[in-house]
Write a protein that holds these residues in place. Structure first.
Motif, mmCIF file in Angstrom:
data_model
loop_
_atom_site.group_PDB
_atom_site.id
_atom_site.type_symbol
_atom_site.label_atom_id
_atom_site.label_comp_id
_atom_site.label_asym_id
_atom_site.label_seq_id
_atom_site.Cartn_x
_atom_site.Cartn_y
_atom_site.Cartn_z
ATOM 1 N N VAL A 89 0.856 -1.193 0.000
ATOM 2 C CA VAL A 89 0.000 0.000 0.000
ATOM 3 C C VAL A 89 0.890 1.240 0.000
ATOM 4 O O VAL A 89 1.808 1.350 0.816
ATOM 5 C CB VAL A 89 -0.925 0.027 1.242
ATOM 6 N N VAL A 90 0.623 2.152 -0.932
ATOM 7 C CA VAL A 90 1.326 3.433 -0.955
ATOM 8 C C VAL A 90 0.628 4.350 0.042
ATOM 9 O O VAL A 90 -0.462 4.853 -0.218
ATOM 10 C CB VAL A 90 1.318 4.048 -2.369
ATOM 11 N N ASN A 91 1.246 4.543 1.201
ATOM 12 C CA ASN A 91 0.597 5.254 2.300
ATOM 13 C C ASN A 91 0.803 6.762 2.168
ATOM 14 O O ASN A 91 1.786 7.322 2.656
ATOM 15 C CB ASN A 91 1.156 4.761 3.640
ATOM 16 N N PHE A 92 -0.140 7.434 1.522
ATOM 17 C CA PHE A 92 -0.045 8.873 1.346
ATOM 18 C C PHE A 92 -0.312 9.617 2.647
ATOM 19 O O PHE A 92 -0.032 10.820 2.738
ATOM 20 C CB PHE A 92 -1.024 9.334 0.263
ATOM 21 N N ALA A 93 -0.822 8.931 3.658
ATOM 22 C CA ALA A 93 -1.079 9.571 4.960
ATOM 23 C C ALA A 93 0.146 9.535 5.861
ATOM 24 O O ALA A 93 0.057 9.941 7.027
ATOM 25 C CB ALA A 93 -2.256 8.884 5.649
ATOM 26 N N HIS A 94 1.279 9.071 5.365
ATOM 27 C CA HIS A 94 2.463 8.913 6.205
ATOM 28 C C HIS A 94 2.919 10.258 6.780
ATOM 29 O O HIS A 94 3.357 10.325 7.931
ATOM 30 C CB HIS A 94 3.587 8.275 5.387
ATOM 31 N N GLY A 95 2.829 11.323 5.997
ATOM 32 C CA GLY A 95 3.197 12.643 6.492
ATOM 33 C C GLY A 95 2.291 13.101 7.627
ATOM 34 O O GLY A 95 2.740 13.798 8.553
ATOM 35 N N GLY B 171 -5.085 -6.954 -1.894
ATOM 36 C CA GLY B 171 -5.439 -7.712 -3.081
ATOM 37 C C GLY B 171 -6.253 -6.952 -4.099
ATOM 38 O O GLY B 171 -6.656 -7.521 -5.116
ATOM 39 N N LYS B 172 -6.492 -5.661 -3.851
ATOM 40 C CA LYS B 172 -7.288 -4.858 -4.775
ATOM 41 C C LYS B 172 -6.398 -3.900 -5.552
ATOM 42 O O LYS B 172 -5.182 -3.868 -5.374
ATOM 43 C CB LYS B 172 -8.381 -4.101 -4.015
ATOM 44 N N GLU B 173 -6.996 -3.121 -6.424
ATOM 45 C CA GLU B 173 -6.277 -2.177 -7.260
ATOM 46 C C GLU B 173 -5.437 -1.221 -6.407
ATOM 47 O O GLU B 173 -5.954 -0.598 -5.479
ATOM 48 C CB GLU B 173 -7.280 -1.372 -8.092
ATOM 49 N N PRO B 174 -4.114 -1.113 -6.680
ATOM 50 C CA PRO B 174 -3.259 -0.230 -5.861
ATOM 51 C C PRO B 174 -3.724 1.216 -5.817
ATOM 52 O O PRO B 174 -3.496 1.909 -4.822
ATOM 53 C CB PRO B 174 -1.885 -0.349 -6.543
ATOM 54 N N LEU B 175 -4.406 1.672 -6.875
ATOM 55 C CA LEU B 175 -4.886 3.046 -6.899
ATOM 56 C C LEU B 175 -5.883 3.313 -5.781
ATOM 57 O O LEU B 175 -5.960 4.424 -5.260
ATOM 58 C CB LEU B 175 -5.510 3.355 -8.265
ATOM 59 N N LEU B 176 -6.633 2.279 -5.381
ATOM 60 C CA LEU B 176 -7.598 2.451 -4.295
ATOM 61 C C LEU B 176 -6.896 2.803 -2.988
ATOM 62 O O LEU B 176 -7.373 3.633 -2.209
ATOM 63 C CB LEU B 176 -8.428 1.171 -4.126
ATOM 64 N N GLY B 177 -5.744 2.164 -2.750
ATOM 65 C CA GLY B 177 -4.979 2.473 -1.550
ATOM 66 C C GLY B 177 -4.476 3.899 -1.545
ATOM 67 O O GLY B 177 -4.485 4.580 -0.515
#
Length: 289
Positions: free
Chosen positions: A35-41, A87-93
């Motif tokens: 998951v590309v965690n855009f909330a990390h900041g 397991g779903k589309e990475p864009l959703l994450g």
């Protein structure tokens, strides 16, 4: 000129090690969960606000619990939201974590206000240390030592503890970990919490170096993504090396070419990707291709 370069390089190392903490947490989450965690900041900023509140209520010794609280919030977020994306589309994450980032920033504004809050370093770390041409505040030196200790502890955790070895194996093949009878959902929750803990630790350490404000979240997330890209997706050694490179380049550019300081790390990323498209330590990971 050499004295000035050495002094700025040391300050760049302090900045670089803070970047390393943020980026390592991001690499753990991406490597383990995909998951590309855009909330990390936002978790970085939350660590600063928790430290500020704990210091005001209980004193300086309580600030060490700020990253722990951030890690617990991260585990709750994974349990409520993130695990539904596996397991779903990475864009959703990416979309979900971006929305989560906006929500967390809004909540921080609601609780602590939109204005900046000053956060002075502990009195024991006030003053400067001079060593030859190098002039460094005591607090920056303390940050440097603390981040090195945290990274060594993280390395020992991955190397010598059962859960650390499970995380290393799961980052490459989570299905295999599940087939071995290990509770994979619990491992993924722990991995997300560990990544958020590192972001919170970086926020706690960075708070006295700058004014604590919700915009810390957006200021931290782009360097983190740049470092992960330069180092190689999911690579922990890559995050360390790339974080130090970005810190040094940023500090030296601020000193000698301040008008180009905002673009320096992006130029570095482009140059490295032209030579190493997968990043410095990037490998081919079939699970993401």
């Amino acid at each position: 000129m050499l004295d000035l370069i050495l002094s700025q390089a040391v300050n760049g190392l302090v900045l670089g090690f803070l970047y390393v903490l943020i980026a390592t947490g991001l690499s753990i989450i991406f490597g383990m969960l995909g998951v590309v965690n855009f909330a990390h900041g936002a978790f970085f900023a939350l660590g600063a606000y928790f430290a500020l509140t704990l210091q005001a209520e209980f004193g300086w010794y309580a600030v060490v619990f700020a990253p722990v609280l951030v890690g617990l919030v991260g585990m709750l977020v994974e349990w409520l939201l993130i695990r539904r994306l596996y397991g779903k589309e990475p864009l959703l994450g990416l979309i979900l974590t971006f929305a989560l980032s906006l929500l967390m920033i809004s909540l921080m504004r609601l609780v602590w206000g939109a204005g900046g809050l000053p956060f002075s370093p502990p009195p024991i770390f006030s003053g400067f240390i001079e060593y030859g041409p190098i002039l460094l505040t005591k607090y920056r030196l303390a940050v440097l030592v603390a981040t090195v200790i945290l990274l060594i502890a993280l390395w020992a955790f991955f190397k010598f503890t059962p859960f650390g070895r499970i995380l290393r194996a799961g980052s490459r093949d989570p299905e295999m970990v599940g087939l071995l009878g290990i509770n994979l959902p619990r491992v993924l929750t722990g991995a997300f919490g560990l990544g958020c803990f590192l972001a919170g630790a970086a926020g706690m350490l960075a708070a006295p170096l700058q004014t604590v404000t919700p915009t810390m979240a957006t200021a931290a997330i782009m360097p983190a993504f740049v470092i992960v890209t330069i180092g190689g997706l999911g690579s922990y050694p890559g995050a360390v090396v790339a974080g130090l490179l970005v810190g040094l380049v940023t500090a030296l550019t601020v000193q000698f070419f301040p008008e180009a300081s905002a673009a320096a790390m992006y130029v570095l990323m482009v140059l490295i990707l032209l030579v190493r498209p997968r990043g410095l330590f990037g490998e081919r990971w079939e699970r993401f291709e």
